[in-house]
Write an enzyme that holds these catalytic residues in place. Structure first.
Site, mmCIF file in Angstrom:
data_model
loop_
_atom_site.group_PDB
_atom_site.id
_atom_site.type_symbol
_atom_site.label_atom_id
_atom_site.label_comp_id
_atom_site.label_asym_id
_atom_site.label_seq_id
_atom_site.Cartn_x
_atom_site.Cartn_y
_atom_site.Cartn_z
ATOM 1 N N ALA A 20 0.800 -1.218 0.000
ATOM 2 C CA ALA A 20 0.000 0.000 0.000
ATOM 3 C C ALA A 20 0.846 1.288 0.000
ATOM 4 O O ALA A 20 0.423 2.311 -0.529
ATOM 5 C CB ALA A 20 -0.931 -0.014 1.203
ATOM 6 N N THR A 24 0.613 5.562 -1.591
ATOM 7 C CA THR A 24 0.247 6.691 -0.715
ATOM 8 C C THR A 24 0.542 8.034 -1.399
ATOM 9 O O THR A 24 -0.182 9.002 -1.209
ATOM 10 C CB THR A 24 0.978 6.628 0.643
ATOM 11 O OG1 THR A 24 2.375 6.487 0.418
ATOM 12 C CG2 THR A 24 0.490 5.478 1.502
ATOM 13 N N HIS A 117 -3.751 -9.787 -4.166
ATOM 14 C CA HIS A 117 -5.013 -9.571 -3.455
ATOM 15 C C HIS A 117 -6.146 -9.112 -4.368
ATOM 16 O O HIS A 117 -7.145 -8.584 -3.884
ATOM 17 C CB HIS A 117 -4.795 -8.580 -2.305
ATOM 18 C CG HIS A 117 -3.893 -9.112 -1.236
ATOM 19 N ND1 HIS A 117 -3.202 -8.321 -0.360
ATOM 20 C CD2 HIS A 117 -3.569 -10.397 -0.908
ATOM 21 C CE1 HIS A 117 -2.479 -9.085 0.466
ATOM 22 N NE2 HIS A 117 -2.686 -10.339 0.144
ATOM 23 N N CYS A 125 -20.957 -11.006 -10.052
ATOM 24 C CA CYS A 125 -22.121 -11.387 -9.263
ATOM 25 C C CYS A 125 -21.842 -12.716 -8.552
ATOM 26 O O CYS A 125 -21.374 -13.668 -9.176
ATOM 27 C CB CYS A 125 -23.340 -11.524 -10.174
ATOM 28 S SG CYS A 125 -24.741 -12.268 -9.306
ATOM 29 N N CYS A 146 -26.951 -7.353 -8.807
ATOM 30 C CA CYS A 146 -26.938 -7.818 -10.205
ATOM 31 C C CYS A 146 -28.366 -7.853 -10.766
ATOM 32 O O CYS A 146 -29.336 -7.910 -10.007
ATOM 33 C CB CYS A 146 -26.336 -9.217 -10.207
ATOM 34 S SG CYS A 146 -26.362 -10.055 -11.793
HETATM 35 P P1 CNA Z 1 0.605 -1.458 5.232
HETATM 36 O O1 CNA Z 1 0.617 -2.514 6.259
HETATM 37 O O2 CNA Z 1 -0.309 -0.314 5.400
HETATM 38 O O3 CNA Z 1 2.114 -0.921 5.156
HETATM 39 C C1 CNA Z 1 2.473 0.135 4.327
HETATM 40 C C2 CNA Z 1 3.950 0.395 4.541
HETATM 41 O O4 CNA Z 1 4.368 1.336 3.563
HETATM 42 C C3 CNA Z 1 4.286 0.961 5.907
HETATM 43 O O5 CNA Z 1 5.390 0.236 6.436
HETATM 44 C C4 CNA Z 1 4.688 2.416 5.616
HETATM 45 O O6 CNA Z 1 5.719 2.873 6.454
HETATM 46 C C5 CNA Z 1 5.171 2.322 4.202
HETATM 47 N N1 CNA Z 1 4.957 3.534 3.401
HETATM 48 C C6 CNA Z 1 3.862 4.312 3.354
HETATM 49 N N2 CNA Z 1 4.007 5.275 2.419
HETATM 50 C C7 CNA Z 1 5.246 5.097 1.883
HETATM 51 C C8 CNA Z 1 5.976 5.751 0.876
HETATM 52 N N3 CNA Z 1 5.481 6.814 0.214
HETATM 53 N N4 CNA Z 1 7.220 5.304 0.573
HETATM 54 C C9 CNA Z 1 7.755 4.240 1.235
HETATM 55 N N5 CNA Z 1 7.103 3.572 2.199
HETATM 56 C C10 CNA Z 1 5.860 3.977 2.506
HETATM 57 O O7 CNA Z 1 0.336 -2.055 3.781
HETATM 58 P P2 CNA Z 1 0.752 -3.468 3.180
HETATM 59 O O8 CNA Z 1 0.583 -3.360 1.726
HETATM 60 O O9 CNA Z 1 2.018 -3.969 3.733
HETATM 61 O O10 CNA Z 1 -0.410 -4.387 3.778
HETATM 62 C C11 CNA Z 1 -1.041 -5.231 2.972
HETATM 63 C C12 CNA Z 1 -2.524 -4.898 2.756
HETATM 64 C C13 CNA Z 1 -2.859 -3.456 2.562
HETATM 65 C C14 CNA Z 1 -2.902 -5.527 1.475
HETATM 66 O O11 CNA Z 1 -3.850 -6.502 1.722
HETATM 67 C C15 CNA Z 1 -3.496 -4.448 0.570
HETATM 68 O O12 CNA Z 1 -4.546 -4.941 -0.202
HETATM 69 C C16 CNA Z 1 -3.974 -3.416 1.522
HETATM 70 N N6 CNA Z 1 -4.169 -2.038 1.003
HETATM 71 C C17 CNA Z 1 -4.020 -1.751 -0.318
HETATM 72 C C18 CNA Z 1 -4.213 -0.446 -0.773
HETATM 73 C C19 CNA Z 1 -4.033 -0.153 -2.245
HETATM 74 O O13 CNA Z 1 -4.395 -0.986 -3.084
HETATM 75 N N7 CNA Z 1 -3.471 1.009 -2.594
HETATM 76 C C20 CNA Z 1 -4.529 0.563 0.124
HETATM 77 C C21 CNA Z 1 -4.690 0.227 1.501
HETATM 78 C C22 CNA Z 1 -4.489 -1.083 1.915
#
Ligand code: CNA
Length: 236
Positions: A20, A24, A117, A125, A146
């Site tokens: 994720a 961000t 994921h 549906c 649906c």
């Molecule tokens: P998480 O657990 O939220 O970790 C995110 C990590 O990224 C943290 O360690 C932060 O410090 C780090 N971080 C945040 N912004 C930055 C940046 N700009 N540069 C570098 N590092 C950064 O998310 P994970 O992906 O590890 O957890 C997995 C989940 C989150 C999955 O199941 C996803 O589906 C789920 N998710 C996805 C989204 C999306 O699709 N954009 C959004 C929110 C959650």
């Protein structure tokens, strides 16, 4: 940055594993940062609201949370997505393995994207299995239904659901072949996705993450910066 640049030029099979934090900088909140979804006030924590059991028992609440917090259809790729697509085009990067469901890697032009994921862009549906565009979910008032009367659900893997076997095997295969892996924007706290990294046998493991992870000790290079800023500085 010099070390990262050198590593890439020494490597022939680079794999990216992300989460994720990669999105961000495109305006999509992650789970675990201070302004992430875990630190916002909802009735239940995200891993409950995004679980299969919650989806089944409180479907309207699920869609309320999902639409407000996980559907970001206007988000645009940032420098990390764009840089990774360029690395693939240059023949260096063989696969993007992502835990994200936002489709931004594909929007940036990446071709070989393994979505562990699933994706918010695919919906179907539950009863008749017909596929639906995301707009149907985004524009529905309450639960999207649906034509056959069944509930339309996003093709995303909910907590307490299995990951797709073929995608897991393909991801493992790429990681096992890689001579360099870049892990970025992930807390590495979600399994089984994070467990895939155990098959990495290369000697260049790079972590680009703003906070610490349990793999920091195994890394050959750690960059604690915004991942988009890192890729913006890279010459590809
Ligand atoms: P998480 O657990 O939220 O970790 C995110 C990590 O990224 C943290 O360690 C932060 O410090 C780090 N971080 C945040 N912004 C930055 C940046 N700009 N540069 C570098 N590092 C950064 O998310 P994970 O992906 O590890 O957890 C997995 C989940 C989150 C999955 O199941 C996803 O589906 C789920 N998710 C996805 C989204 C999306 O699709 N954009 C959004 C929110 C959650």
């Amino acid at each position: 940055m010099n070390k990262l640049q050198d590593y890439i030029s020494q490597s022939n099979y680079v794999v990216f594993f992300g989460g994720a934090g990669v999105s961000t900088e495109s305006g999509i909140p992650d789970f675990r940062s201070v302004d992430g979804l875990y630190n916002q006030q909802w009735k239940y924590p995200p891993e409950i609201m995004l679980s299969r059991s919650f989806f089944k028992s409180k479907t309207a609440d699920f869609f309320d949370f999902y639409k407000k917090k996980l559907l970001h259809l206007d988000a645009q790729p940032n420098q990390a997505h764009i840089g990774l697509a360029a690395l693939e085009m240059a023949g260096k990067l063989k696969a993007v393995i992502t835990q994200n469901i936002d489709g931004l890697h594909q929007k940036a032009g990446s071709k070989n994207v393994l979505e562990l994921h699933g994706s918010v862009w695919r919906n179907y549906c539950l009863d008749c299995k017909v596929a639906y565009e995301v707009d149907v979910v985004a524009n529905a008032t309450g639960i999207p239904i649906c034509r056959c009367g069944g509930v339309i659900r996003p093709d995303v893997v909910l907590f307490d659901e299995q990951l797709d076997d073929d995608i897991m095997v393909a991801a493992m295969d790429h990681i096992a072949r890689a001579d360099m892996i870049i892990i970025g924007g992930t807390s590495l706290g979600v399994y089984p996705a994070a467990g895939l990294l155990q098959v990495f046998r290369g000697d260049r493991l790079v972590l680009i993450n703003k906070s610490t992870t349990h793999m920091d000790n195994a890394a050959d290079l750690i960059i604690r910066e915004n991942i988009g800023d890192v890729f913006a500085k890279l010459s590809i």
